[in-house]
Design a protein around this motif. Structure first.
Motif, PDB file in Angstrom:
ATOM      1  N   GLN A 154       1.191  -0.054  -4.616  1.00  0.00           N
ATOM      2  CA  GLN A 154       1.642  -1.314  -5.217  1.00  0.00           C
ATOM      3  C   GLN A 154       1.306  -1.381  -6.695  1.00  0.00           C
ATOM      4  OE1 GLN A 154       0.955  -4.856  -3.010  1.00  0.00           O
ATOM      5  NE2 GLN A 154       1.351  -3.898  -1.054  1.00  0.00           N
ATOM      6  N   HIS A 168       3.503  -8.500  -3.801  1.00  0.00           N
ATOM      7  CA  HIS A 168       3.931  -8.929  -2.465  1.00  0.00           C
ATOM      8  C   HIS A 168       3.633 -10.415  -2.309  1.00  0.00           C
ATOM      9  CE1 HIS A 168      -0.267  -7.422  -0.854  1.00  0.00           C
ATOM     10  NE2 HIS A 168      -0.382  -8.147  -1.936  1.00  0.00           N
ATOM     11  N   GLN A 173      -1.407 -15.831   0.335  1.00  0.00           N
ATOM     12  CA  GLN A 173      -2.093 -16.159   1.603  1.00  0.00           C
ATOM     13  C   GLN A 173      -3.374 -16.955   1.390  1.00  0.00           C
ATOM     14  OE1 GLN A 173      -2.919 -13.019   4.351  1.00  0.00           O
ATOM     15  NE2 GLN A 173      -0.770 -12.426   4.586  1.00  0.00           N
ATOM     16  N   ARG A 194       7.368  -4.302  -8.423  1.00  0.00           N
ATOM     17  CA  ARG A 194       6.574  -3.071  -8.331  1.00  0.00           C
ATOM     18  C   ARG A 194       7.120  -2.062  -9.311  1.00  0.00           C
ATOM     19  NH1 ARG A 194       5.399  -2.315  -1.850  1.00  0.00           N
ATOM     20  NH2 ARG A 194       4.865  -4.492  -1.559  1.00  0.00           N
ATOM     21  N   GLU A 210       7.039 -14.309   3.188  1.00  0.00           N
ATOM     22  CA  GLU A 210       5.806 -14.137   3.947  1.00  0.00           C
ATOM     23  C   GLU A 210       5.705 -15.253   4.966  1.00  0.00           C
ATOM     24  OE1 GLU A 210       3.814 -11.684   2.728  1.00  0.00           O
ATOM     25  OE2 GLU A 210       1.888 -11.971   3.719  1.00  0.00           O
ATOM     26  N   PHE A 248      -2.093  -1.804   6.742  1.00  0.00           N
ATOM     27  CA  PHE A 248      -2.246  -2.717   5.607  1.00  0.00           C
ATOM     28  C   PHE A 248      -3.666  -3.256   5.725  1.00  0.00           C
ATOM     29  CE2 PHE A 248       2.072  -2.783   7.154  1.00  0.00           C
ATOM     30  CZ  PHE A 248       2.810  -2.545   6.011  1.00  0.00           C
ATOM     31  N   PHE A 250      -5.020  -5.858   5.053  1.00  0.00           N
ATOM     32  CA  PHE A 250      -5.210  -7.289   5.350  1.00  0.00           C
ATOM     33  C   PHE A 250      -4.784  -7.683   6.755  1.00  0.00           C
ATOM     34  CE2 PHE A 250      -0.788  -7.435   4.005  1.00  0.00           C
ATOM     35  CZ  PHE A 250      -0.767  -6.473   2.988  1.00  0.00           C
ATOM     36  N   VAL A 251      -4.381  -6.695   7.573  1.00  0.00           N
ATOM     37  CA  VAL A 251      -4.107  -7.005   8.978  1.00  0.00           C
ATOM     38  C   VAL A 251      -4.770  -5.977   9.880  1.00  0.00           C
ATOM     39  CG1 VAL A 251      -1.941  -8.303   8.759  1.00  0.00           C
ATOM     40  CG2 VAL A 251      -1.875  -5.810   8.768  1.00  0.00           C
ATOM     41  N   PRO A 282       7.029  -5.688   7.893  1.00  0.00           N
ATOM     42  CA  PRO A 282       5.656  -5.318   8.224  1.00  0.00           C
ATOM     43  C   PRO A 282       4.883  -6.560   8.653  1.00  0.00           C
ATOM     44  CG  PRO A 282       6.094  -5.057   5.866  1.00  0.00           C
ATOM     45  CD  PRO A 282       7.368  -5.482   6.504  1.00  0.00           C
ATOM     46  N   GLY A 284       1.262  -8.133  11.292  1.00  0.00           N
ATOM     47  CA  GLY A 284       0.034  -7.830  12.024  1.00  0.00           C
ATOM     48  C   GLY A 284      -0.836  -9.053  12.195  1.00  0.00           C
ATOM     49  N   ALA A 305       0.424 -12.556  10.426  1.00  0.00           N
ATOM     50  CA  ALA A 305       1.146 -12.663   9.147  1.00  0.00           C
ATOM     51  C   ALA A 305       2.265 -11.639   9.162  1.00  0.00           C
ATOM     52  CB  ALA A 305       0.206 -12.382   7.982  1.00  0.00           C
ATOM     53  N   GLY A 307       5.543  -9.943   6.462  1.00  0.00           N
ATOM     54  CA  GLY A 307       6.128  -9.911   5.109  1.00  0.00           C
ATOM     55  C   GLY A 307       7.567  -9.427   5.215  1.00  0.00           C
TER      56      GLY A 307
HETATM   57  N1  PHE Z   1       2.468  -7.449   1.935  1.00  0.00           N
HETATM   58  C1  PHE Z   1       2.866  -6.259   2.628  1.00  0.00           C
HETATM   59  C2  PHE Z   1       3.746  -5.413   1.684  1.00  0.00           C
HETATM   60  O1  PHE Z   1       4.460  -5.946   0.892  1.00  0.00           O
HETATM   61  C3  PHE Z   1       3.609  -6.585   3.879  1.00  0.00           C
HETATM   62  C4  PHE Z   1       2.803  -7.282   4.948  1.00  0.00           C
HETATM   63  C5  PHE Z   1       2.723  -8.665   4.984  1.00  0.00           C
HETATM   64  C6  PHE Z   1       2.164  -6.552   5.928  1.00  0.00           C
HETATM   65  C7  PHE Z   1       1.999  -9.319   5.964  1.00  0.00           C
HETATM   66  C8  PHE Z   1       1.467  -7.191   6.921  1.00  0.00           C
HETATM   67  C9  PHE Z   1       1.384  -8.557   6.935  1.00  0.00           C
HETATM   68  O2  PHE Z   1       3.735  -4.207   1.754  1.00  0.00           O
END
Ligand code: PHE
Length: 340
Positions: A154, A168, A173, A194, A210, A248, A250-251, A282, A284, A305, A307
């Motif tokens: 990213q 993202h 969040q 990006r 999201e 990821f 965050f999940v 994506p 989780g 969550a 995305g």
């Molecule tokens: N934010 C992640 C991305 O852009 C996607 C994502 C969102 C994954 C929420 C898991 C939960 O790559």
């Protein structure tokens, strides 16, 4: 004209109307201020007593019937249009001259609104968030510390003051958890950036949507249920999906939700990197560290969550083969979409 004639004439005209605009013109011609049915009502003043009452009732019934018939025709035309699009007989054409004098909505706006409506009907609120964020919200609060390899995926554009263009929508969040606490159901669409080399399926500027749901006893089954409802509502047909593990920070656990490429039907084409599948959403279960950073009690609450790639969704829905058309500002392309 007699009321019975009006009815017959309306039916004949509706039958002939080939698109929603024509039906709207018919609505004005019959129910507008100077419309045939409105004109009939003017005869009331020459009638008395029982006759007046009977005639008034008759015209009111006629009015209601006309309204119902018009709505029915519009629904039918919309349905037929969706069916035509699904059959792919109406893909957009880059070379078509632009004939619209009126502006039109961007295909991403159309898809965004549609997804918003679906989630709103399931009790989610729609939130807005800045495109310029800080490192904490984009990464640290999402369990991505400095120098974590996940940051490599990213890379983005940094401002002189250290802030950055969000990579993202997950960047919102933390703020949304802090704003509402738990329980929480929210979606937040947004433009993301990006540092990417562009091709048919990559752009440096794209849109995501999201979503977060936090409550007691939220599990993966809730996540799958909401994703399925949303996809079948958006595409108005059964879509083949596959869920595979995805990482990821965050999940935990994290997944990639892919859909069968609707452009090539799964055979493989440049739009799906020749794989037949497209990473669309994506998702989780939100990592406890992320919930804690958002001030949520992790003994009591869990959440999911996702995305959703709004840009990709628009491409699939409208059969747009090259992602770069979307940011091209080319009206020949962009004026060909309408909300169906
Ligand atoms: N934010 C992640 C991305 O852009 C996607 C994502 C969102 C994954 C929420 C898991 C939960 O790559």
């Amino acid at each position: 004209m007699q009321d019975t004639d009006v009815k017959q004439q309306l039916e004949a005209e509706l039958e002939k109307a080939a698109d929603v605009n024509e039906v709207e013109n018919i609505r004005v011609a019959y129910l507008g201020k100077k419309g045939y049915i409105t004109e009939l009502l003017k005869n009331l003043k020459d009638l008395k007593g029982e006759q007046k009452k009977e005639f008034g009732q008759k015209i009111n019934i006629l009015k209601a019937e006309a309204d119902a018939k018009i709505t029915e025709r519009i629904e039918l035309l919309k349905k037929q249009r969706i069916e035509r699009m699904i059959e792919k007989s109406e893909q957009y054409d880059v070379t078509l001259p632009c004939t619209l004098e009126q502006g039109s909505y961007h295909p991403i706006t159309l898809v965004q609104r549609e997804v918003e409506e679906i989630f709103e009907s399931m009790g989610f609120t729609v939130e807005d968030y800045s495109e310029i964020v800080d490192d904490y919200h984009c990464f640290e609060a999402l369990n991505i510390p400095k120098h974590h390899p996940a940051r490599d995926m990213q890379d983005t554009y940094y401002l002189d003051n250290g802030q950055l263009l969000k990579t993202h929508t997950s960047a919102a969040q933390n703020a949304i958890m802090r704003k509402y606490g738990a329980p929480l159901r929210a979606i937040f669409p947004g433009r993301c950036f990006r540092n990417e080399s562009t091709d048919a399926c990559h752009e440096n500027t794209f849109f995501q949507m999201e979503g977060m749901m936090i409550d007691e006893n939220i599990s993966i089954s809730n996540l799958i249920y909401f994703m399925k409802v949303m996809l079948s509502d958006v595409f108005k047909q059964d879509i083949k999906v596959r869920l595979r593990p995805g990482f990821f920070p965050f999940v935990e656990p994290g997944f990639e939700l892919d859909i069968n490429c609707l452009i090539c039907g799964g055979k493989g084409c440049p739009s799906c990197k020749n794989s037949g599948w497209l990473e669309l959403c994506p998702c989780g279960m939100i990592h406890p560290n992320v919930l804690k950073a958002g001030g949520i009690d992790t003994d009591k609450y869990t959440g999911f969550a996702f995305g959703l790639g709004l840009t990709r969704l628009a491409m699939m829905k409208y059969g747009i083969k090259d992602i770069r058309d979307l940011n091209s500002g080319n009206l020949k392309v962009l004026s060909q979409f309408e909300n169906i």
